[in-house]
Scaffold this motif. Structure first.
Motif, PDB file in Angstrom:
ATOM      1  N   SER A  21      -6.508 -37.179   0.076  1.00  0.00           N
ATOM      2  CA  SER A  21      -7.615 -36.267  -0.206  1.00  0.00           C
ATOM      3  C   SER A  21      -8.927 -37.034  -0.219  1.00  0.00           C
ATOM      4  CB  SER A  21      -7.413 -35.588  -1.555  1.00  0.00           C
ATOM      5  OG  SER A  21      -6.278 -34.775  -1.503  1.00  0.00           O
ATOM      6  N   TYR A  22      -9.919 -36.454   0.420  1.00  0.00           N
ATOM      7  CA  TYR A  22     -11.256 -37.027   0.459  1.00  0.00           C
ATOM      8  C   TYR A  22     -12.246 -35.981  -0.039  1.00  0.00           C
ATOM      9  CZ  TYR A  22      -9.088 -40.645   3.310  1.00  0.00           C
ATOM     10  OH  TYR A  22      -8.284 -41.646   3.748  1.00  0.00           O
ATOM     11  N   VAL A  23     -13.478 -36.384  -0.246  1.00  0.00           N
ATOM     12  CA  VAL A  23     -14.506 -35.489  -0.775  1.00  0.00           C
ATOM     13  C   VAL A  23     -14.712 -34.287   0.144  1.00  0.00           C
ATOM     14  CG1 VAL A  23     -16.946 -35.292  -1.360  1.00  0.00           C
ATOM     15  CG2 VAL A  23     -15.669 -37.323  -2.033  1.00  0.00           C
ATOM     16  N   LYS A  24     -14.768 -34.529   1.441  1.00  0.00           N
ATOM     17  CA  LYS A  24     -15.082 -33.447   2.380  1.00  0.00           C
ATOM     18  C   LYS A  24     -13.924 -33.055   3.280  1.00  0.00           C
ATOM     19  CE  LYS A  24     -19.997 -34.399   2.496  1.00  0.00           C
ATOM     20  NZ  LYS A  24     -21.168 -34.665   3.337  1.00  0.00           N
ATOM     21  N   GLY A  25     -12.685 -33.438   2.922  1.00  0.00           N
ATOM     22  CA  GLY A  25     -11.544 -33.060   3.748  1.00  0.00           C
ATOM     23  C   GLY A  25     -10.244 -33.659   3.259  1.00  0.00           C
ATOM     24  N   THR A  26      -9.179 -33.340   3.974  1.00  0.00           N
ATOM     25  CA  THR A  26      -7.864 -33.911   3.688  1.00  0.00           C
ATOM     26  C   THR A  26      -7.259 -34.438   4.985  1.00  0.00           C
ATOM     27  OG1 THR A  26      -6.756 -31.779   3.983  1.00  0.00           O
ATOM     28  CG2 THR A  26      -7.363 -32.389   1.733  1.00  0.00           C
ATOM     29  N   MET A  27      -6.485 -35.510   4.847  1.00  0.00           N
ATOM     30  CA  MET A  27      -5.819 -36.121   5.989  1.00  0.00           C
ATOM     31  C   MET A  27      -4.315 -36.043   5.754  1.00  0.00           C
ATOM     32  SD  MET A  27      -6.197 -37.825   8.877  1.00  0.00           S
ATOM     33  CE  MET A  27      -7.781 -38.646   8.880  1.00  0.00           C
ATOM     34  N   ASP A  28      -3.618 -35.344   6.640  1.00  0.00           N
ATOM     35  CA  ASP A  28      -2.156 -35.299   6.606  1.00  0.00           C
ATOM     36  C   ASP A  28      -1.645 -36.333   7.598  1.00  0.00           C
ATOM     37  OD1 ASP A  28      -2.114 -33.077   4.854  1.00  0.00           O
ATOM     38  OD2 ASP A  28      -2.391 -31.710   6.540  1.00  0.00           O
ATOM     39  N   TYR A  29      -0.553 -36.987   7.249  1.00  0.00           N
ATOM     40  CA  TYR A  29       0.061 -37.905   8.206  1.00  0.00           C
ATOM     41  C   TYR A  29       1.563 -37.676   8.216  1.00  0.00           C
ATOM     42  CZ  TYR A  29       1.580 -40.903   4.350  1.00  0.00           C
ATOM     43  OH  TYR A  29       2.177 -41.376   3.222  1.00  0.00           O
ATOM     44  N   TYR A  67      10.042 -51.822  18.373  1.00  0.00           N
ATOM     45  CA  TYR A  67       9.138 -52.442  17.405  1.00  0.00           C
ATOM     46  C   TYR A  67       7.905 -51.586  17.135  1.00  0.00           C
ATOM     47  CZ  TYR A  67      11.914 -56.626  18.216  1.00  0.00           C
ATOM     48  OH  TYR A  67      12.937 -57.515  18.308  1.00  0.00           O
ATOM     49  N   VAL A  68       7.965 -50.318  17.515  1.00  0.00           N
ATOM     50  CA  VAL A  68       6.805 -49.441  17.378  1.00  0.00           C
ATOM     51  C   VAL A  68       7.141 -48.237  16.511  1.00  0.00           C
ATOM     52  CG1 VAL A  68       5.150 -48.005  18.624  1.00  0.00           C
ATOM     53  CG2 VAL A  68       5.933 -50.141  19.636  1.00  0.00           C
ATOM     54  N   GLN A  69       6.257 -47.949  15.571  1.00  0.00           N
ATOM     55  CA  GLN A  69       6.388 -46.739  14.762  1.00  0.00           C
ATOM     56  C   GLN A  69       5.121 -45.915  14.956  1.00  0.00           C
ATOM     57  OE1 GLN A  69       7.862 -46.932  10.811  1.00  0.00           O
ATOM     58  NE2 GLN A  69       7.820 -44.722  10.716  1.00  0.00           N
ATOM     59  N   LYS A  70       5.299 -44.671  15.421  1.00  0.00           N
ATOM     60  CA  LYS A  70       4.169 -43.770  15.626  1.00  0.00           C
ATOM     61  C   LYS A  70       3.900 -42.992  14.348  1.00  0.00           C
ATOM     62  CE  LYS A  70       5.652 -42.325  20.012  1.00  0.00           C
ATOM     63  NZ  LYS A  70       5.830 -41.242  20.952  1.00  0.00           N
ATOM     64  N   VAL A  71       2.627 -42.818  14.043  1.00  0.00           N
ATOM     65  CA  VAL A  71       2.216 -42.012  12.896  1.00  0.00           C
ATOM     66  C   VAL A  71       1.130 -41.055  13.396  1.00  0.00           C
ATOM     67  CG1 VAL A  71       1.252 -41.995  10.586  1.00  0.00           C
ATOM     68  CG2 VAL A  71       2.712 -43.894  11.291  1.00  0.00           C
ATOM     69  N   ASN A  72       1.355 -39.766  13.192  1.00  0.00           N
ATOM     70  CA  ASN A  72       0.398 -38.741  13.588  1.00  0.00           C
ATOM     71  C   ASN A  72      -0.485 -38.388  12.399  1.00  0.00           C
ATOM     72  OD1 ASN A  72       1.515 -38.368  16.266  1.00  0.00           O
ATOM     73  ND2 ASN A  72       3.250 -37.403  15.246  1.00  0.00           N
ATOM     74  N   PHE A  73      -1.796 -38.364  12.626  1.00  0.00           N
ATOM     75  CA  PHE A  73      -2.778 -38.054  11.592  1.00  0.00           C
ATOM     76  C   PHE A  73      -3.504 -36.765  11.967  1.00  0.00           C
ATOM     77  CE2 PHE A  73      -2.224 -42.609  11.404  1.00  0.00           C
ATOM     78  CZ  PHE A  73      -2.245 -42.902  10.055  1.00  0.00           C
ATOM     79  N   THR A  74      -3.655 -35.862  10.995  1.00  0.00           N
ATOM     80  CA  THR A  74      -4.391 -34.618  11.213  1.00  0.00           C
ATOM     81  C   THR A  74      -5.421 -34.467  10.107  1.00  0.00           C
ATOM     82  OG1 THR A  74      -2.405 -33.621  12.173  1.00  0.00           O
ATOM     83  CG2 THR A  74      -4.197 -32.133  11.570  1.00  0.00           C
ATOM     84  N   LEU A  75      -6.687 -34.429  10.507  1.00  0.00           N
ATOM     85  CA  LEU A  75      -7.792 -34.306   9.558  1.00  0.00           C
ATOM     86  C   LEU A  75      -8.265 -32.861   9.509  1.00  0.00           C
ATOM     87  CD1 LEU A  75     -10.041 -35.475   7.731  1.00  0.00           C
ATOM     88  CD2 LEU A  75     -11.337 -35.946   9.823  1.00  0.00           C
ATOM     89  N   HIS A  76      -8.370 -32.330   8.297  1.00  0.00           N
ATOM     90  CA  HIS A  76      -8.899 -30.983   8.075  1.00  0.00           C
ATOM     91  C   HIS A  76     -10.145 -31.128   7.215  1.00  0.00           C
ATOM     92  CE1 HIS A  76      -5.085 -29.337   9.490  1.00  0.00           C
ATOM     93  NE2 HIS A  76      -4.487 -30.213   8.694  1.00  0.00           N
TER      94      HIS A  76
END
Length: 97
Positions: free
Chosen positions: A44-52, A60-69
């Protein structure tokens, strides 16, 4: 009028970049501290939220998806981070539209 609109758009883009960077650093810190990335979570941020959401590692690779609202309502940004499971660091970043 157009200068005001451009200033607002620039501020929004900078805000998005800051939230993405902060979130990647938090996930990277958890990865280094615990050795794994939680399957999903929210910052949680002041002006939005970030879901991951972390995908199952491939090699050797791990993908992480980020969605900012952002709280402004209609602004959503999506990014994908590729983390190296050996170094536990971000190795590649892609912003999706």
């Amino acid at each position: 009028m157009s200068e005001r609109k451009m200033a607002h758009e620039t501020a929004t883009i900078l805000q998005e970049e800051y939230y993405f960077l902060s979130s990647v650093k938090k996930v990277e810190g958890m990865f280094q501290e615990k050795g794994t990335i939680p399957a999903k979570g929210t910052f949680s941020y002041v002006k939005g939220t970030m879901d991951y959401q972390a995908e199952t590692p491939t090699g050797y690779v791990q993908k992480v998806n980020f969605t900012l609202h952002l709280h402004t309502g209609d602004e959503t940004a999506i990014g994908r981070g590729f983390f190296d499971t050996r170094t536990k660091r971000l190795s590649k970043w892609i912003e999706l539209k």
